[in-house]
Design a protein around this motif. Structure first.
Motif: not given
Length: 162
Positions: A132-147
């Motif tokens: 089952l393939i889920f397509v989601g609308r991103v309402e919030r996101f956050e990111r940080s540094a790293g590998d």
């Protein structure tokens, strides 16, 4: 040339030569319990609107919760989070043991310390073979540094930078 319909193991091995990032996808079941699993089928779809996708094997114990939820969170794991990936790929009862979470949109459990986190509205679901393939609308996101933590050729890998 191999035919994937006749040699599914060889097909799977060939797919394993495409390096993927590792994510943990979480949500809340209708009864309120936290649900999550390790996923490497995550991908971006669109910037406008902001859409991402991932897939889940049909018949998964988590299928009903993800079909019914209003929101889920996709956590991109860092190179040091191999144990977390294994934990969320293990038995369903132990997945959240010792993992600190806060509630995100729709109550989706948010795991701290990941490279990136996307809180998604559960917009579209498509049948895709045995998944089952889920397509989601991103309402919030956050990111940080790293590998990132990667999966390649049946095992975990990291990025070696010069």
């Amino acid at each position: 040339m191999s035919n994937p319909a006749h040699d599914s193991r060889a097909f799977r091995d060939a797919l394993g030569l495409f390096a993927t990032g590792i994510t943990v996808v979480t949500t809340r079941a209708p009864g309120g319990e936290a649900v999550g699993l390790t996923v490497n089928s995550f991908n971006s779809v669109s910037l406008d609107p902001p859409l991402v996708l991932w897939s889940l094997s049909l018949g998964s114990p988590s299928e009903a919760a993800f079909r019914a939820c209003s929101h889920y969170a996709v956590h991109v794991l860092g190179e040091s989070q191999q144990a977390l990936s294994r934990q969320f790929a293990s038995s369903r009862e132990q997945r959240f043991a010792g993992v600190q979470t806060t509630d995100g949109l729709g109550g989706a459990p948010l795991i701290e310390g990941c490279l990136a986190r996307f809180e998604c509205r559960n917009d579209i679901q498509y049948a895709g073979g045995d998944h089952l393939i889920f397509v989601g609308r991103v309402e919030r996101f956050e990111r940080s540094a790293g590998d990132p933590l990667l999966y390649f050729g049946g095992g975990y890998r990291g990025i070696r930078q010069p």
